[in-house]
Motif scaffolding. Structure first.
Motif, PDB file in Angstrom:
ATOM      1  N   PRO A  42       0.788  -1.235   0.000  1.00  0.00           N
ATOM      2  CA  PRO A  42       0.000   0.000   0.000  1.00  0.00           C
ATOM      3  C   PRO A  42       0.820   1.285   0.000  1.00  0.00           C
ATOM      4  O   PRO A  42       0.293   2.349  -0.316  1.00  0.00           O
ATOM      5  CB  PRO A  42      -0.834  -0.119   1.289  1.00  0.00           C
ATOM      6  CG  PRO A  42      -0.071  -1.077   2.157  1.00  0.00           C
ATOM      7  CD  PRO A  42       0.574  -2.043   1.222  1.00  0.00           C
ATOM      8  N   ASN A  43       2.113   1.210   0.360  1.00  0.00           N
ATOM      9  CA  ASN A  43       2.925   2.428   0.428  1.00  0.00           C
ATOM     10  C   ASN A  43       3.737   2.670  -0.839  1.00  0.00           C
ATOM     11  O   ASN A  43       4.598   3.552  -0.867  1.00  0.00           O
ATOM     12  CB  ASN A  43       3.874   2.347   1.639  1.00  0.00           C
ATOM     13  CG  ASN A  43       3.127   2.279   2.954  1.00  0.00           C
ATOM     14  OD1 ASN A  43       2.115   2.952   3.132  1.00  0.00           O
ATOM     15  ND2 ASN A  43       3.604   1.454   3.873  1.00  0.00           N
ATOM     16  N   THR A  44       3.460   1.879  -1.881  1.00  0.00           N
ATOM     17  CA  THR A  44       4.234   2.003  -3.116  1.00  0.00           C
ATOM     18  C   THR A  44       3.964   3.306  -3.840  1.00  0.00           C
ATOM     19  O   THR A  44       4.883   3.998  -4.273  1.00  0.00           O
ATOM     20  CB  THR A  44       3.910   0.827  -4.069  1.00  0.00           C
ATOM     21  OG1 THR A  44       4.221  -0.393  -3.414  1.00  0.00           O
ATOM     22  CG2 THR A  44       4.715   0.942  -5.347  1.00  0.00           C
ATOM     23  N   VAL A  45       2.696   3.644  -4.000  1.00  0.00           N
ATOM     24  CA  VAL A  45       2.298   4.782  -4.835  1.00  0.00           C
ATOM     25  C   VAL A  45       2.186   6.050  -3.973  1.00  0.00           C
ATOM     26  O   VAL A  45       1.384   6.095  -3.039  1.00  0.00           O
ATOM     27  CB  VAL A  45       0.959   4.507  -5.537  1.00  0.00           C
ATOM     28  CG1 VAL A  45       0.600   5.669  -6.461  1.00  0.00           C
ATOM     29  CG2 VAL A  45       1.033   3.203  -6.318  1.00  0.00           C
ATOM     30  N   PRO A  46       2.976   7.097  -4.286  1.00  0.00           N
ATOM     31  CA  PRO A  46       2.863   8.363  -3.537  1.00  0.00           C
ATOM     32  C   PRO A  46       1.468   8.959  -3.664  1.00  0.00           C
ATOM     33  O   PRO A  46       0.735   8.696  -4.624  1.00  0.00           O
ATOM     34  CB  PRO A  46       3.909   9.260  -4.226  1.00  0.00           C
ATOM     35  CG  PRO A  46       4.875   8.316  -4.873  1.00  0.00           C
ATOM     36  CD  PRO A  46       4.053   7.132  -5.282  1.00  0.00           C
TER      37      PRO A  46
END
Length: 420
Positions: A42-46
């Motif tokens: 879930p933290n991949t895409v800014p």
């Protein structure tokens, strides 16, 4: 321009790749829409990017380009790409090309190979379709270097290895075990046998804060992205990897090692000897040189790495613009487009009326074609516009038939855009 980025993330390594790709795309006026079918990371895409998980969430407007990372990332978007007629750039790790290879070149306009190409089988793709690209590492704020404790220097070992059987860790274990006055930590994505002395800590790379560990270290010994990340954090680096011993990274050898992927000695062979004496001398030299001299080296290395990152961003931007322009030309006034026979193919007579189209690199037969088709293809040997070729082909009065055949040849990468 509007870009759709489709990816499928299976592990931490691919998660880091996707983050690096998005970093490269961050300078786009319109941030790409990111399509991740599964949201395991879930933290991949800014937050500044729009992230979607279902195709029905895609807006109706037509995208200028689709970037697809790995085979699953391409497969999950191929129906949308086919329906909309949007050009696709396929991105894949060079080290994964055997399992991610696509023999159907009509599915993409270009293929970007990410990372060092040392192990890439050159016969799989020809140069006119393949574009090598080294992904950037985040460049942190420059910090002046200083040894934290010269009486017990901290060394971080971060060596990439595709096969633990050939890991250089086994070959430098005797040296590391004889350095009890150093605080040594080893990062590994695979379990290691208990062959190290108690002053050496073994950490799971996938579960570790690598940036923090590098920041806490005085010297980093390793290869690949671990070295590039250490350079960005202004740490002195000694290259030891699958390609053997590469030495201390200095501005004088930076470019050569960067081209080699920071994998070791240029021109090395698998499992070659690692000179323990030279590695130890490098460690002792760095300690002897002191803070001021080492700081000059690491700051210069960092600037060279930043320059490489900037070039990678320009390279990707240029490729995106070129593919979009080519697509617009081919779908607009195709007769004005200059095309040329790809250097990857040759045509040879099989009989009076039959010819063989062959891949030059592999000598694999692509197809058997009629004499008339061979004559049309040969019209583009030196490069010419579609209209000029049609006027010489005997199809002056049948532009739709001729142009349709040309489109098929372009789709198969037999003819490539030339001189536009």
């Amino acid at each position: 321009m509007d870009i759709l980025f489709s990816a499928h993330i299976k592990n931490t390594g691919q998660d880091n790749v996707v983050k690096a790709i998005l970093e490269l795309l961050s300078n786009q006026k319109n941030k790409p829409v990111v399509f991740l079918k599964e949201d395991k990371y879930p933290n991949t895409v800014p937050k500044e990017y729009q992230s979607i998980h279902e195709l029905k969430q895609l807006p109706d407007n037509k995208y200028d380009l689709i970037l697809a990372y790995n085979k699953v990332g391409l497969e999950q978007i191929k129906a949308f790409a086919g329906k909309s007629g949007t050009p696709v750039i396929y991105m894949v790790n060079a080290s994964d090309i055997e399992k991610e290879y696509l023999d159907d070149t009509s599915k993409f306009s270009r293929i970007i190979l990410l990372g060092p190409l040392q192990d890439f089988p050159q016969a799989l793709l020809h140069k006119e379709v393949m574009v090598p690209l080294k992904l950037p590492v985040p460049i942190c704020k420059a910090n002046s270097f200083g040894f934290k404790d010269k009486k017990r220097p901290k060394i971080l070992i971060d060596i990439e290895h595709r096969n633990i059987q050939y890991s250089p860790l086994y070959r430098i274990a005797p040296l590391l075990n004889t350095l009890p006055n150093f605080g040594i930590k080893i990062l590994s994505s695979q379990a290691l046998p208990k062959i190290f002395n108690s002053h050496i800590g073994i950490l799971d790379r996938d579960k570790s804060d690598v940036e923090k560990l590098i920041d806490e270290s005085d010297i980093v010994i390793g290869s690949g992205n671990g070295i590039r990340q250490a350079i960005s954090l202004c740490k002195p680096c000694i290259v030891v990897g699958a390609g053997g011993y590469g030495g201390i990274i200095t501005p004088e050898i930076f470019e050569l090692q960067n081209k080699n992927g920071f994998q070791g000695r240029v021109g090395s062979y698998l499992n070659e000897h690692l000179p323990e004496k030279l590695i130890l001398e490098d460690i002792l030299d760095l300690l002897e040189w002191g803070n001021e001299r080492v700081d000059r080296i690491v700051q210069a290395n960092r600037q060279l790495l930043k320059r490489r990152n900037d070039l990678a961003q320009k390279q990707l931007n240029s490729l995106i613009e070129k593919v979009i322009k080519e697509h617009q030309l081919l779908n607009g006034q195709i007769e004005q487009v200059g095309l040329k026979l790809s250097g990857a193919f040759s045509i040879a007579p099989f009989s009076k009326e039959k010819f063989i189209l062959t891949n030059i690199q592999t000598q694999q037969v692509h197809s058997q074609i009629e004499k008339e088709e061979a004559e049309i293809i040969n019209l583009f040997k030196q490069g010419r516009t579609v209209k000029d070729a049609r006027m010489k082909s005997g199809y002056e009065e049948e532009p739709e038939v001729f142009n349709g055949f040309v489109r098929e040849l372009v789709n198969e990468k037999i003819l490539l855009v030339h001189g536009n």
